[in-house]
Design an enzyme around this catalytic site. Structure first.
Site, PDB file in Angstrom:
ATOM      1  N   GLU A  88     102.847  50.773  31.912  1.00 30.84           N
ATOM      2  CA  GLU A  88     101.529  49.883  31.662  1.00 30.84           C
ATOM      3  C   GLU A  88     102.175  48.439  30.994  1.00 30.84           C
ATOM      4  O   GLU A  88     102.238  48.313  30.089  1.00 30.84           O
ATOM      5  CB  GLU A  88     101.313  50.108  29.797  1.00 30.84           C
ATOM      6  CG  GLU A  88     102.103  52.297  29.514  1.00 30.84           C
ATOM      7  CD  GLU A  88     100.227  52.895  30.214  1.00 30.84           C
ATOM      8  OE1 GLU A  88      99.913  51.804  30.847  1.00 30.84           O
ATOM      9  OE2 GLU A  88     100.585  54.587  29.780  1.00 30.84           O
ATOM     10  N   GLY A  89     102.588  47.766  32.387  1.00 35.53           N
ATOM     11  CA  GLY A  89     102.443  46.444  32.337  1.00 35.53           C
ATOM     12  C   GLY A  89     104.506  46.300  32.275  1.00 35.53           C
ATOM     13  O   GLY A  89     104.438  47.125  30.800  1.00 35.53           O
TER      14      GLY A  89
END
Length: 593
Positions: free
Chosen positions: A404-405
């Site tokens: 997620e990043g």
């Protein structure tokens, strides 16, 4: 919920005071919330744990069977509106489900990817026809979803994707070509949320069905952890996707991608709460069973200190996660899922708290990594053996700082988002900084603290001022080139993360005291005291490093003298407090508050 909340401006916590009445805490759970949590726990214990070994060996059929069983219980439809076959529950409920699923190990990830980043793009950005067609099947598990953003050459740089979509001459379909990497659920998913550039430039989103000609799946990746989840490449070769499967509008893909990632980051943090609690239980029980030098290792103060720190950080994380869930419940309540403007409404509501989502993600993943690392250490050599569950928790946790990043990307997003909101006039950040500069020229009188947690509340206010002081100096010195000073941005981000965590723990404890009295709030008070003092010391160090990176000589000495005034505090015997916390954890053999 019993708590009455008004809409809060995202990021405002760093410059405003928050009243404990206005936040959601686990102590506010309703009977319905507790039933949802219990249903989730019973499902994991009865349906997943007995088949843990087979699931861990990537038994697709078994995983899909159990996901559909979860669908029957409503665990896949919490975020899907009732009109489309879901339960339409609040975000606190879906957060509870995410937290309580974590004892299912990698299976929890299979569900998480499906209900979160897989299904929510259609919930928030789909047309009425798309919702009617896909959401009922996704809510029951009849169809499984996957999210396809990452490519071999683009990870953190999502907009650098090379997958293309070309509209056919008759305007009936888009032809997709390209490949996606590290796709969770790819081995058995029926639907793929795919990002591609229309005509090589307009970043857009498509609903791709597995049965469409030209869709193929690559081999399973051999991973360090989360082995029970499917992770494969998705290959698209001249795939004809009907125009009605375009999600939202051409060129709006970045808004869908980043806002769904925001939700994904938040849900990841909720999972970290559950996994941290699970690891604390494993470690405390083992410490009470294992004897060395003629005594249980739980009686050694250094083991106790580890358990106290694990429990305290988890308390702060849990406080932060449910506070944020409350923010989303208020913000997303304004979204009308039947409106033609639902996409814009959803994007705006989710983006409001993108900063808080990144904060949850970073603090959650790093708290869990700390907890599992200490869990392995408490187990000693046995923690390195696969027979002991803590070994898997350790391996499974590591992906969270990448998912997620990456945490590095999120650390840059946090202060960057704050500055952008200020420049748009959404937050009076610069006005507060100017007012602070004037305030710092005046003598700061000595503080006396008599009430419970009064000093800790004061330290949080000082931490906000320290951030403003250092942040304003950085903006003034570097201006538009500040984005190149990543080390400084990272320290500013860490200050913001610590403030949100400290304040969340403090507000929750104040709410417990208000409701139950100080006697029953003894352990939360201890943990809040320890956590605030430990984090405040870190903030002082980060601030010194930031100031020293920007100035030198007399100017630096002047700034450090101002910082010294802001960091005055009476020492607290945190080691003694941790011994008391440890006693409670060891006696309960689980996470306690």
């Amino acid at each position: 919920m019993s708590t009455t909340m008004n809409k809060v401006i995202g990021g405002s916590y760093i410059i405003e005071d928050t009243d404990f009445h206005s936040i959601v805490t686990p102590e506010d759970f309703t009977e319905e919330h507790r039933m949802i949590a219990e249903t989730t726990e019973d499902f994991v214990a009865g349906e997943v744990v007995p088949h843990d070994e087979a699931i861990e060996k990537l038994n697709y059929e078994l995983t899909v069977e159990k996901m559909r069983k979860a669908g029957e219980l409503g665990l896949l439809g919490a975020d899907v509106p009732e009109a489309y076959g879901g339960l339409g529950l609040d975000k606190v409920s879906s957060t509870l489900i995410s937290e309580r699923l974590t004892k299912a190990s990698a299976f929890a990830l299979s569900i998480g990817a499906h209900v979160g980043i897989g299904t929510l793009p259609i919930v928030y950005f789909g047309t009425e026809e798309q919702k009617q067609k896909y959401l009922p099947a996704l809510a029951t598990g009849e169809k499984i979803a996957a999210y396809c953003l990452t490519e071999p050459s683009s990870g953190s740089d999502a907009l650098g994707a090379k997958t293309t979509a070309t509209l056919s001459e008759d305007g009936e379909y888009y032809v997709l070509n390209g490949s996606k990497q590290f796709i969770t659920n790819a081995g058995f998913a029926d639907l793929f949320i795919v990002y591609a550039k229309v005509d090589g430039k307009d970043f857009s989103t498509f609903i791709v069905e597995r049965t469409m000609e030209g869709v193929s799946i690559g081999p399973e990746e051999k991973k360090m952890g989360i082995k029970g989840s499917s992770t494969c490449p998705l290959i698209l070769e001249d795939v004809k996707v009907p125009v009605e499967n375009l999600l939202w509008e051409v060129g709006k893909g970045h808004l869908i991608a980043f806002n769904i990632l925001n939700i994904g980051r938040f849900k990841l943090a909720a999972g970290c709460v559950g996994a941290s609690k699970d690891t604390i239980e494993l470690a405390a029980k083992y410490a009470n069973e294992r004897a060395q030098f003629g005594r249980k290792i739980s009686t050694f103060p250094l083991i106790g200190k580890k358990l106290a720190d694990m429990n305290t950080k988890t308390y702060a994380l849990e406080s932060m996660v449910y506070r944020t869930a409350g923010l989303f419940d208020v913000g997303l309540a304004e979204v009308d899922h039947t409106s033609p403007e639902v996409g814009y409404q959803s994007a705006k509501a989710i983006a409001e708290y993108q900063l808080e989502c990144s904060i949850n993600k970073v603090f959650g993943s790093e708290t869990l990594d700390f907890v599992v690392d200490e869990g392995v250490q408490i187990h000693g050599g046995y923690g390195f053996i696969q027979e002991y569950r803590v070994e898997r928790n350790y391996r499974d946790s590591r992906i969270n700082r990448i998912f997620e990043g990456t945490n590095e990307i999120n650390r840059l997003l946090i202060p960057g988002t704050l500055v952008k909101r200020a420049m748009k006039g959404q937050l009076p950040l610069m006005q507060k900084a100017v007012a602070l500069q004037a305030e710092l020229l005046e003598p700061i009188p000595p503080q006396t603290f008599e009430g419970t947690l009064d000093q800790e509340a004061h330290l949080i206010k000082m931490a906000k001022k320290i951030f403003l002081m250092a942040g304003a100096q950085a903006v003034q010195k570097y201006q538009l080139k500040l984005e190149d000073e990543q080390e400084i941005l990272s320290h500013l981000s860490d200050m913001m993360i610590s403030v949100y965590a400290m304040e969340s723990a403090l507000l929750r404890t104040q709410k417990i005291i208000d409701r139950s009295g100080e006697d029953k709030a003894r352990l939360p008070i201890l943990m809040t005291t320890v956590f605030v003092h430990d984090e405040f010391n870190k903030i002082e160090t980060w601030a010194k490093e930031v100031l020293a990176a920007m100035e030198s000589g007399d100017t630096l000495r002047t700034q450090l003298s101002v910082l010294k005034k802001l960091t005055r505090k009476s020492p607290v015997n945190t080691l003694g407090l941790k011994r008391e916390i440890a006693e409670k954890v060891i006696a309960a053999e689980k996470y306690v508050l």
